[in-house]
Design a protein around this motif. Structure first.
Motif, mmCIF file in Angstrom:
data_model
loop_
_atom_site.group_PDB
_atom_site.id
_atom_site.type_symbol
_atom_site.label_atom_id
_atom_site.label_comp_id
_atom_site.label_asym_id
_atom_site.label_seq_id
_atom_site.Cartn_x
_atom_site.Cartn_y
_atom_site.Cartn_z
ATOM 1 N N ASP A 1 -3.477 5.097 1.441
ATOM 2 C CA ASP A 1 -4.451 3.755 1.373
ATOM 3 C C ASP A 1 -5.229 3.403 2.615
ATOM 4 O OD1 ASP A 1 -4.125 3.650 -1.402
ATOM 5 O OD2 ASP A 1 -2.408 2.198 -1.195
ATOM 6 N N ALA B 1 0.901 -1.081 -0.055
ATOM 7 C CA ALA B 1 -0.068 0.045 0.156
ATOM 8 C C ALA B 1 0.853 1.174 0.042
ATOM 9 C CB ALA B 1 -0.883 0.085 1.415
ATOM 10 N N TYR C 1 -9.057 2.238 2.580
ATOM 11 C CA TYR C 1 -9.396 1.170 1.959
ATOM 12 C C TYR C 1 -8.757 -0.257 2.905
ATOM 13 C CZ TYR C 1 -10.533 3.930 -1.925
ATOM 14 O OH TYR C 1 -11.519 4.892 -2.699
#
Length: 120
Positions: A41, A36, A44
């Motif tokens: 991120d 990531a 998410y």
């Protein structure tokens, strides 16, 4: 007994994976097979953690309160998640080893447990 034990183990493991994404998201993403971004991120990764932990809790609840047949259907359907994860890893620069060795292998084990639970 094997069917129940494996189902409990798989669902507990998914809860642990979810907790890892909630507590140490960057490390968890690397373990998933797709690193990531350091500062981009987190939302998410949190979603993934919540999804996984919820699936694990639901699987355990089905085993405890409904029974093997309902848990088998759940496992059959939830096997789509690691199959989808396989595609995600492959499409986003992850290795084939992670895609197939982690995610596809998980789907096979989940499907095998679904078969065992259907047989109970």
């Amino acid at each position: 007994m094997l069917a129940y034990g494996l189902a409990v183990l798989l669902n507990a493991f998914v809860i642990v994976i979810g907790a890892r994404f909630l507590l140490t998201p960057q490390a968890a993403a690397s373990g998933y097979g797709v690193a990531a971004k350091e500062n981009g991120d987190r939302a998410y990764l949190t979603i993934k953690g919540l999804r996984d932990a919820t699936y694990g809790v639901l699987g355990l609840a089905l085993l405890a309160f409904v029974g093997a047949h309902a848990a088998a259907w759940f496992m059959l359907v939830v096997a789509l998640v690691p199959l989808g994860d396989t595609v995600i890893v492959l499409r986003n620069g992850g290795t084939k080893a992670a895609a197939f060795g982690i995610h596809s292998a998980t789907a096979v084990i989940v499907l095998a447990d679904a078969g065992l639970l259907f047989a109970v």
